[in-house]
Design a protein around this motif. Sequence first.
Motif, PDB file in Angstrom:
ATOM      1  N   LEU A 185       9.252   8.757   6.940  1.00  0.00           N
ATOM      2  CA  LEU A 185       7.946   8.274   6.498  1.00  0.00           C
ATOM      3  C   LEU A 185       8.060   7.458   5.218  1.00  0.00           C
ATOM      4  N   CYS A 186       8.927   7.860   4.324  1.00  0.00           N
ATOM      5  CA  CYS A 186       9.076   7.170   3.033  1.00  0.00           C
ATOM      6  C   CYS A 186      10.228   6.172   3.046  1.00  0.00           C
ATOM      7  N   CYS A 234      10.166   3.042   3.568  1.00  0.00           N
ATOM      8  CA  CYS A 234       9.530   1.714   3.572  1.00  0.00           C
ATOM      9  C   CYS A 234      10.490   0.597   3.183  1.00  0.00           C
ATOM     10  N   CYS A 242       7.352  -4.076   4.431  1.00  0.00           N
ATOM     11  CA  CYS A 242       6.745  -3.215   3.408  1.00  0.00           C
ATOM     12  C   CYS A 242       5.788  -4.030   2.540  1.00  0.00           C
ATOM     13  N   THR A 244       2.730  -5.164   4.624  1.00  0.00           N
ATOM     14  CA  THR A 244       1.838  -4.039   4.887  1.00  0.00           C
ATOM     15  C   THR A 244       1.081  -3.636   3.629  1.00  0.00           C
ATOM     16  N   PHE A 245       1.729  -3.718   2.492  1.00  0.00           N
ATOM     17  CA  PHE A 245       1.061  -3.368   1.236  1.00  0.00           C
ATOM     18  C   PHE A 245      -0.073  -4.346   0.935  1.00  0.00           C
ATOM     19  N   CYS A 259      -1.182   8.415   3.125  1.00  0.00           N
ATOM     20  CA  CYS A 259      -0.024   7.510   3.076  1.00  0.00           C
ATOM     21  C   CYS A 259      -0.175   6.392   4.103  1.00  0.00           C
ATOM     22  N   THR A 273      -0.094   3.106   4.083  1.00  0.00           N
ATOM     23  CA  THR A 273       0.918   2.043   4.075  1.00  0.00           C
ATOM     24  C   THR A 273       2.246   2.551   4.604  1.00  0.00           C
ATOM     25  N   CYS A 274       2.670   3.727   4.153  1.00  0.00           N
ATOM     26  CA  CYS A 274       3.935   4.299   4.622  1.00  0.00           C
ATOM     27  C   CYS A 274       3.886   4.588   6.120  1.00  0.00           C
ATOM     28  N   CYS A 322       4.148   1.314   8.054  1.00  0.00           N
ATOM     29  CA  CYS A 322       5.531   0.810   7.972  1.00  0.00           C
ATOM     30  C   CYS A 322       6.448   1.605   8.895  1.00  0.00           C
ATOM     31  N   GLN A 323       6.285   2.932   8.926  1.00  0.00           N
ATOM     32  CA  GLN A 323       7.124   3.767   9.790  1.00  0.00           C
ATOM     33  C   GLN A 323       6.873   3.447  11.262  1.00  0.00           C
TER      34      GLN A 323
END
Length: 185
Positions: A50-51, A53, A60, A63-64, A133, A135-136, A139-140
């Motif tokens: 998950l983290c 990114c 990343c 997506t942010f 989370c 954004t995370c 990204c995942q």
Amino acid sequence: MYDEKNHPHLPSAPPVVYGQPVSSGFPAAAYGQQQGGGGGGSNNNWSTGLCGCFEDVPNCCLTFWCPCITFGQIAEIVDRGSTSCGASGALYTLILMLVGCTCCYSCFYRTKMRKQYSLPETPCGDCLIHCFCETCALCQEYRELKNQGFDMSLGWHGNVERQNRGDVAMVPPPPSGGEYGGMTR
């Protein structure tokens, strides 16, 4: 050609859709079949954390700053082309502007994707992950689809065309006659 000795995780007769076998390069889970020979619970795990990114820094950053694009790309693939990237991204943006809480919409796509690929609901529920989370999570999901063999910039139809040309081993178009029914053997 199919060789059971080199692909022990596949059933003895690979599924055929539109005259083309689903290759081992793309999981049978795309059609609701479980990898690892079927059976009980999920054997599959997410291909990235998950983290994680920063495993794909361009995505990343995109997506942010503009999560609607990443969400639209994910939704188009998960919906197998029945909704476009633009339409899903626009709806995501509209929800963001009107309600400010896109997690209520995007968590359903995470759940749908998890079911398609028999992925575990970790580290907690889909709605909680998207709520805290977002954004995370996006990204995942993007990385997972990319690691499943999709070129996310092409969308569903572009990936199907690429597969039909033989450029990559990917899943053929979804069969007619229901989500998982149709011409299979």
